[in-house]
Design a protein around this motif. Structure first.
Motif, PDB file in Angstrom:
ATOM      1  N   GLY A  84      34.428 -22.479  39.319  1.00 31.35           N
ATOM      2  CA  GLY A  84      35.584 -22.675  40.184  1.00 31.35           C
ATOM      3  C   GLY A  84      35.564 -21.838  41.448  1.00 31.35           C
ATOM      4  N   ASP A  85      36.015 -22.432  42.526  1.00 31.64           N
ATOM      5  CA  ASP A  85      36.296 -21.701  43.772  1.00 31.64           C
ATOM      6  C   ASP A  85      37.674 -21.066  43.597  1.00 31.64           C
ATOM      7  OD1 ASP A  85      36.993 -20.825  46.288  1.00 31.64           O
ATOM      8  OD2 ASP A  85      36.450 -22.676  47.326  1.00 31.64           O
ATOM      9  N   LEU A  86      37.696 -19.771  43.358  1.00 34.51           N
ATOM     10  CA  LEU A  86      38.939 -19.072  43.023  1.00 34.51           C
ATOM     11  C   LEU A  86      39.459 -18.233  44.183  1.00 34.51           C
ATOM     12  CD1 LEU A  86      37.987 -18.056  39.371  1.00 34.51           C
ATOM     13  CD2 LEU A  86      39.239 -20.078  40.153  1.00 34.51           C
ATOM     14  N   GLU A  87      39.023 -18.587  45.412  1.00 35.26           N
ATOM     15  CA  GLU A  87      39.548 -17.938  46.623  1.00 35.26           C
ATOM     16  C   GLU A  87      39.448 -16.413  46.507  1.00 35.26           C
ATOM     17  OE1 GLU A  87      40.865 -19.365  49.428  1.00 35.26           O
ATOM     18  OE2 GLU A  87      41.206 -21.450  48.893  1.00 35.26           O
ATOM     19  N   ASP A  88      40.528 -15.722  46.835  1.00 33.45           N
ATOM     20  CA  ASP A  88      40.531 -14.249  46.797  1.00 33.45           C
ATOM     21  C   ASP A  88      41.063 -13.720  45.464  1.00 33.45           C
ATOM     22  OD1 ASP A  88      43.183 -14.923  46.996  1.00 33.45           O
ATOM     23  OD2 ASP A  88      43.664 -13.459  48.552  1.00 33.45           O
ATOM     24  N   GLY A  89      41.107 -14.584  44.464  1.00 30.47           N
ATOM     25  CA  GLY A  89      41.682 -14.194  43.185  1.00 30.47           C
ATOM     26  C   GLY A  89      43.181 -14.380  43.139  1.00 30.47           C
ATOM     27  N   PHE A  90      43.741 -14.898  44.230  1.00 31.01           N
ATOM     28  CA  PHE A  90      45.175 -15.186  44.347  1.00 31.01           C
ATOM     29  C   PHE A  90      46.034 -13.937  44.158  1.00 31.01           C
ATOM     30  CE2 PHE A  90      43.008 -19.084  43.197  1.00 31.01           C
ATOM     31  CZ  PHE A  90      43.388 -19.888  44.267  1.00 31.01           C
ATOM     32  N   GLY A  91      45.626 -12.905  44.868  1.00 29.22           N
ATOM     33  CA  GLY A  91      46.387 -11.661  44.887  1.00 29.22           C
ATOM     34  C   GLY A  91      45.492 -10.518  45.302  1.00 29.22           C
ATOM     35  N   ALA A  92      46.068  -9.535  45.963  1.00 27.47           N
ATOM     36  CA  ALA A  92      45.274  -8.417  46.458  1.00 27.47           C
ATOM     37  C   ALA A  92      44.884  -7.444  45.361  1.00 27.47           C
ATOM     38  CB  ALA A  92      46.051  -7.675  47.549  1.00 27.47           C
ATOM     39  N   SER A  93      45.641  -7.399  44.285  1.00 24.84           N
ATOM     40  CA  SER A  93      45.426  -6.371  43.268  1.00 24.84           C
ATOM     41  C   SER A  93      44.290  -6.740  42.326  1.00 24.84           C
ATOM     42  CB  SER A  93      46.695  -6.158  42.457  1.00 24.84           C
ATOM     43  OG  SER A  93      46.946  -7.281  41.626  1.00 24.84           O
ATOM     44  N   PRO A  94      43.630  -5.742  41.737  1.00 31.23           N
ATOM     45  CA  PRO A  94      42.647  -6.025  40.691  1.00 31.23           C
ATOM     46  C   PRO A  94      43.255  -6.803  39.537  1.00 31.23           C
ATOM     47  CG  PRO A  94      42.421  -3.763  41.452  1.00 31.23           C
ATOM     48  CD  PRO A  94      43.670  -4.300  42.087  1.00 31.23           C
ATOM     49  N   PHE A 126      38.801  -6.778  52.641  1.00 27.77           N
ATOM     50  CA  PHE A 126      39.301  -5.637  51.876  1.00 27.77           C
ATOM     51  C   PHE A 126      38.403  -4.420  52.077  1.00 27.77           C
ATOM     52  CE2 PHE A 126      41.350  -8.954  49.170  1.00 27.77           C
ATOM     53  CZ  PHE A 126      42.654  -8.458  49.239  1.00 27.77           C
ATOM     54  N   GLU A 127      39.015  -3.268  52.146  1.00 31.24           N
ATOM     55  CA  GLU A 127      38.261  -2.004  52.211  1.00 31.24           C
ATOM     56  C   GLU A 127      37.334  -1.930  51.003  1.00 31.24           C
ATOM     57  OE1 GLU A 127      37.306   1.879  51.010  1.00 31.24           O
ATOM     58  OE2 GLU A 127      39.042   0.876  50.091  1.00 31.24           O
ATOM     59  N   MET A 128      36.178  -1.317  51.185  1.00 35.40           N
ATOM     60  CA  MET A 128      35.101  -1.381  50.204  1.00 35.40           C
ATOM     61  C   MET A 128      35.534  -0.962  48.799  1.00 35.40           C
ATOM     62  SD  MET A 128      31.788  -1.889  49.517  1.00 35.40           S
ATOM     63  CE  MET A 128      30.582  -1.515  50.791  1.00 35.40           C
ATOM     64  N   SER A 129      36.145   0.186  48.649  1.00 35.31           N
ATOM     65  CA  SER A 129      36.480   0.663  47.312  1.00 35.31           C
ATOM     66  C   SER A 129      37.464  -0.278  46.622  1.00 35.31           C
ATOM     67  CB  SER A 129      37.047   2.079  47.372  1.00 35.31           C
ATOM     68  OG  SER A 129      38.258   2.115  48.118  1.00 35.31           O
ATOM     69  N   HIS A 130      38.403  -0.811  47.392  1.00 35.09           N
ATOM     70  CA  HIS A 130      39.366  -1.737  46.805  1.00 35.09           C
ATOM     71  C   HIS A 130      38.686  -3.054  46.435  1.00 35.09           C
ATOM     72  CE1 HIS A 130      43.226  -3.387  45.798  1.00 35.09           C
ATOM     73  NE2 HIS A 130      43.115  -4.363  46.689  1.00 35.09           N
ATOM     74  N   ALA A 131      37.779  -3.521  47.288  1.00 37.11           N
ATOM     75  CA  ALA A 131      37.028  -4.745  46.987  1.00 37.11           C
ATOM     76  C   ALA A 131      36.245  -4.588  45.690  1.00 37.11           C
ATOM     77  CB  ALA A 131      36.093  -5.081  48.138  1.00 37.11           C
ATOM     78  N   VAL A 132      35.649  -3.420  45.496  1.00 30.35           N
ATOM     79  CA  VAL A 132      34.877  -3.168  44.274  1.00 30.35           C
ATOM     80  C   VAL A 132      35.792  -3.113  43.062  1.00 30.35           C
ATOM     81  CG1 VAL A 132      33.429  -1.482  43.081  1.00 30.35           C
ATOM     82  CG2 VAL A 132      32.985  -2.029  45.486  1.00 30.35           C
ATOM     83  N   GLU A 133      36.942  -2.502  43.191  1.00 25.59           N
ATOM     84  CA  GLU A 133      37.896  -2.447  42.076  1.00 25.59           C
ATOM     85  C   GLU A 133      38.320  -3.852  41.651  1.00 25.59           C
ATOM     86  OE1 GLU A 133      41.096  -0.035  43.447  1.00 25.59           O
ATOM     87  OE2 GLU A 133      39.950   1.830  43.338  1.00 25.59           O
ATOM     88  N   ARG A 134      38.481  -4.730  42.609  1.00 24.21           N
ATOM     89  CA  ARG A 134      38.857  -6.106  42.300  1.00 24.21           C
ATOM     90  C   ARG A 134      37.752  -6.811  41.496  1.00 24.21           C
ATOM     91  NH1 ARG A 134      41.816  -9.369  45.442  1.00 24.21           N
ATOM     92  NH2 ARG A 134      39.950 -10.437  46.211  1.00 24.21           N
ATOM     93  N   ILE A 135      36.498  -6.603  41.903  1.00 23.25           N
ATOM     94  CA  ILE A 135      35.383  -7.210  41.177  1.00 23.25           C
ATOM     95  C   ILE A 135      35.246  -6.585  39.794  1.00 23.25           C
ATOM     96  CG2 ILE A 135      32.886  -7.554  41.155  1.00 23.25           C
ATOM     97  CD1 ILE A 135      34.467  -9.351  43.111  1.00 23.25           C
ATOM     98  N   GLU A 136      35.437  -5.280  39.687  1.00 24.42           N
ATOM     99  CA  GLU A 136      35.377  -4.630  38.374  1.00 24.42           C
ATOM    100  C   GLU A 136      36.402  -5.227  37.417  1.00 24.42           C
ATOM    101  OE1 GLU A 136      33.823  -0.137  39.634  1.00 24.42           O
ATOM    102  OE2 GLU A 136      35.976  -0.576  39.530  1.00 24.42           O
ATOM    103  N   ALA A 137      37.607  -5.462  37.912  1.00 21.84           N
ATOM    104  CA  ALA A 137      38.647  -6.055  37.064  1.00 21.84           C
ATOM    105  C   ALA A 137      38.279  -7.475  36.661  1.00 21.84           C
ATOM    106  CB  ALA A 137      39.981  -6.037  37.805  1.00 21.84           C
ATOM    107  N   ALA A 138      37.720  -8.242  37.602  1.00 18.38           N
ATOM    108  CA  ALA A 138      37.307  -9.607  37.291  1.00 18.38           C
ATOM    109  C   ALA A 138      36.168  -9.615  36.273  1.00 18.38           C
ATOM    110  CB  ALA A 138      36.887 -10.322  38.572  1.00 18.38           C
ATOM    111  N   VAL A 139      35.231  -8.691  36.420  1.00 20.36           N
ATOM    112  CA  VAL A 139      34.114  -8.573  35.473  1.00 20.36           C
ATOM    113  C   VAL A 139      34.639  -8.268  34.076  1.00 20.36           C
ATOM    114  CG1 VAL A 139      32.157  -7.108  34.812  1.00 20.36           C
ATOM    115  CG2 VAL A 139      32.363  -7.936  37.165  1.00 20.36           C
ATOM    116  N   GLU A 140      35.580  -7.352  33.984  1.00 19.67           N
ATOM    117  CA  GLU A 140      36.145  -6.995  32.686  1.00 19.67           C
ATOM    118  C   GLU A 140      36.841  -8.193  32.040  1.00 19.67           C
ATOM    119  OE1 GLU A 140      36.839  -4.804  29.386  1.00 19.67           O
ATOM    120  OE2 GLU A 140      35.600  -4.237  31.106  1.00 19.67           O
TER     121      GLU A 140
END
Length: 280
Positions: A84-94, A126-140
């Motif tokens: 799926g194309d899930l855009e930006d995750g539909f929210g800024a938060s992880p 997104f600022e780098m650290s926040h972008a990484v936190e978002r991916i970490e949450a998605a990975v989990e």
């Protein structure tokens, strides 16, 4: 195939010595057409869906519910794995990204993409650290769900043509656990080759977005694992319709019908309905 088998099939496609094409369907009908042509997996496209409902492609203009409803209709008509194309995750938060992955898995998607774009023209990435936190949450969230996570670095399609920063982001997303890495809008084959050399996870490249004319063989040689087409198949279909309509409007002729797929052929591809008596 059940969901586990679809996930395993999608994951295995990324290990071939040649890049595979993951075409983007925008509705159930286009999914059936693509499946009939022998593609081994499908993706959705937020852009193609947006065009079909008269909207612009935007994470602020398309809700999570409608994107997932569209994806569920595509999943329902094919036995192929669907990402799926899930855009930006539909929210800024992880947490929003994690919730989107959970919901995507629940409707039968076995993969999906999360972007690092904000939707804010003043600060598009997104600022780098926040972008990484978002991916970490998605990975989990994806970890125990048979879900292949693709992390997207959006610099080049957001006006930030910084290859070094794009690579740093992809490397950070790889370290965060993303399964596939994706930087849409890379300008040429050498940039694509540089990205592929800089990471060890499979790389997705989108074609049809620009005038870049690399072949599957070219991209395979550069190290690409997966090729998507974004909304370009949808735009090609719309282009054919516009050309046909212009012919009728401007010339009063109907020669476009010679290039149209025959009704009998498309009826063989589409799912049967209860009412089969009427033919338009």
């Amino acid at each position: 195939m059940n969901q586990t088998e679809k996930f395993q099939r999608l994951r295995a496609l990324h290990t071939s010595s040649e890049a595979f094409v993951l075409p983007n369907a925008w509705d159930a009908g286009s999914a059936l057409l693509l499946a009939s042509l022998g593609f081994e997996a499908l993706a959705t496209t937020s852009a193609g869906y947006a065009f079909s409902v008269g909207k612009r492609d935007s994470s602020t203009g398309l809700s999570r519910d409608e994107i997932l409803e569209n994806a569920s209709q595509i999943v329902a008509v094919t036995d192929l794995p669907v990402s799926g194309d899930l855009e930006d995750g539909f929210g800024a938060s992880p947490e929003a990204c994690a919730k989107t992955i959970e919901m995507a898995s629940q409707i039968g998607l076995v993969g999906g993409t999360i972007e690092d774009a904000t939707g804010n023209t003043d600060a598009p990435i997104f600022e780098m650290s926040h972008a990484v936190e978002r991916i970490e949450a998605a990975v989990e969230a994806a970890r125990d769900r048979n879900f292949l996570l693709t992390a997207r670095a959006e610099n080049f399609i957001c006006g930030r043509t910084d290859l070094a920063d794009t690579i740093r982001r992809l490397q950070a997303f790889e370290a965060a656990g993303a399964d596939v890495l994706y930087a849409p809008g890379l300008p040429d084959l050498e940039a694509i080759r540089t990205v592929c050399r800089a990471v060890s996870k499979p790389v997705n490249v989108v074609m049809g977005l620009s005038s870049l004319t690399c072949s599957v063989a070219d991209l395979s040689e550069a190290g690409v694992a997966r090729i998507s087409v974004g909304g370009s198949f949808a735009r090609a279909a719309i282009g054919a319709m516009v050309r046909a309509a212009r012919e009728v409007r401007q010339h009063g002729t109907f020669t476009y019908a010679g290039d149209a797929i025959p009704d009998a052929a498309i009826r063989q591809i589409m799912l049967p309905t209860k009412d089969t008596q009427r033919e338009d």
